[in-house]
Design an enzyme around this catalytic site. Structure first.
Site, PDB file in Angstrom:
ATOM      1  CG  ASP A   1     -55.930  76.433 -82.629  1.00  0.00           C
ATOM      2  OD1 ASP A   1     -56.036  75.440 -81.883  1.00  0.00           O
ATOM      3  OD2 ASP A   1     -56.680  76.643 -83.602  1.00  0.00           O
TER       4      ASP A   1
ATOM      5  CB  SER B   1     -53.472  75.187 -85.431  1.00  0.00           C
ATOM      6  OG  SER B   1     -53.767  76.467 -84.945  1.00  0.00           O
TER       7      SER B   1
END
Length: 396
Positions: A180, A133
């Site tokens: 995320d 991420s």
């Protein structure tokens, strides 16, 4: 061996030095945000299911200052990026320029507050394209930087900021779920977060037994989640829910799946659609079971669920690749490894492995001797999410 992890302090100093070199003045504003690894619960977030990520001690850091004018000037020294300098008018934000700039522009489009002209540099220890991420770390650190340009003032809750950063990712072309950005803002040291992607609530799940660690192995096979594979799977999941008469696959169970199988010809459900539905339904159940196990420090059965998750991602969701499968296989050949799986969107990136702390070096040596590639290793513990810039400023 495993990479030495840079602290926030080290990265802030690096960013401060880079800013001075590029702009011949001192930075006054700083921000940071971590990447994440998802322990279990893959491709369930956009199906309103459960996920279990933890924030990583890998960070993206901004350093800069505001000034009078209409332009943003940003420089990054990330080796994965060829076009390192970006300048644009903050009153006319579009998708021109390098792809990494789209994430920043997306944050600016969805920022709730005054936008200032600014100069900034970005440094990061989050690998790009590794499934950890890096985009969310960039978005969250950008949002925090813009807050600091407004002297830290914000009228939004942390959850609202996370949702704004999710919209920024959509602006950049990736229709991701909320996981995320959520964990990058709200991660807790010593804990994973069990996130309910329907209610947008979370419960901390301790991972603090010193006998066990998390090993992340970057295959160095890059992936592009904007590709058709991700969208195809997302659409198949939504189609399966529609056929079942459900708002999302979160509402489906194995009995629903059996009914779908029995009526697949009448309903014109393709084999791939059936497989995608089976993965999501079983993965949501695995994630719920995993949370209950970790709450009781049952690491061994938790590891078995990680392996089941990888098998499902490989065979039903079909987002693994030979390199990730090989890394999982090699890790599981060493006694003391409890579980291993691909993590992230797939088509490359990283594996996440739960193992005894005393066998980390043995596992790394075994992979290096048998993996046909150039893997990078990170031994990580759950970390905090992004904090206010005053935390960074002490290091400056």
């Amino acid at each position: 061996m495993a990479e030495k992890l840079s602290t926030v302090r080290t990265l802030v100093k690096k960013a401060k030095d880079l800013y001075r070199k590029k702009f011949s003045e001192e930075a006054k504003v700083f921000s940071y945000a971590p990447g994440r690894v998802n322990l279990i619960g893959e491709h369930t977030d956009y199906n309103e299911g459960f996920v279990m990520p933890m924030a990583l001690p890998l960070y993206t850091v901004w350093a800069g200052r505001k000034y009078d004018g209409m332009y943003a000037e940003i420089y990054t020294n990330l080796p994965e990026i060829q076009e390192k300098y970006l300048k644009f008018n903050i009153r006319f934000i579009d998708r021109s320029g390098p792809k990494w700039g789209h994430y920043i522009k997306g944050v600016m489009k969805n920022y709730y507050g005054r936008l200032h002209a600014f100069k900034a540099v970005i440094v990061s220890s989050v690998p790009m394209g590794g499934g950890l991420s890096s985009s969310a770390a960039l978005e969250v650190s950008a949002y925090m930087f813009f807050d600091e340009l407004n002297d830290g003032h914000s009228e939004l809750t942390t959850l609202e900021k996370a949702l704004a950063c999710q919209k920024a990712e959509h602006f950049a072309g990736m229709k991701c779920g909320i996981m995320d950005q959520y964990i990058s803002f709200m991660g807790e040291a010593g804990c994973a977060l069990m996130i309910d992607c329907r209610s947008l609530t979370a419960k901390p799940i301790p991972i603090d037994d010193p006998d066990y660690v998390v090993l992340i192995t970057n295959s160095n096979v890059k992936h592009e989640l904007q590709g058709s594979e991700y969208e195809d799977r997302r659409n198949e999941c939504h189609r399966a829910a529609e056929i079942l008469g459900k708002k999302s696959l979160r509402e489906a169970d194995l009995l629903d799946f059996k009914n779908l199988m029995n009526k697949r010809f009448t309903l014109k459900a393709s084999t791939s659609l059936l497989k995608r539905a089976r993965h999501v339904i079983t993965e949501i159940k695995r994630t719920e079971d995993a949370a209950r196990l970790l709450q009781r420090s049952k690491y061994i059965p938790f590891g078995r669920l990680m392996l089941e998750s990888h098998k499902s991602l490989k065979e039903d969701f079909e987002v693994s690749c030979p390199e990730l499968d090989r890394l999982v296989e090699l890790a599981m050949q060493i006694e003391g490894v409890l579980g291993s799986r691909m993590t992230g969107g797939g088509f490359g990136g990283c594996t996440v492995t739960l193992l005894r702390a005393d066998v980390v070096d043995k596992v790394i040596k075994h992979i290096l001797a048998n993996y046909e590639g150039d893997p990078i290793f990170y031994v990580c513990k759950p970390s905090n999410g992004s904090k206010r810039c005053c935390y960074c400023a002490r290091f400056a």
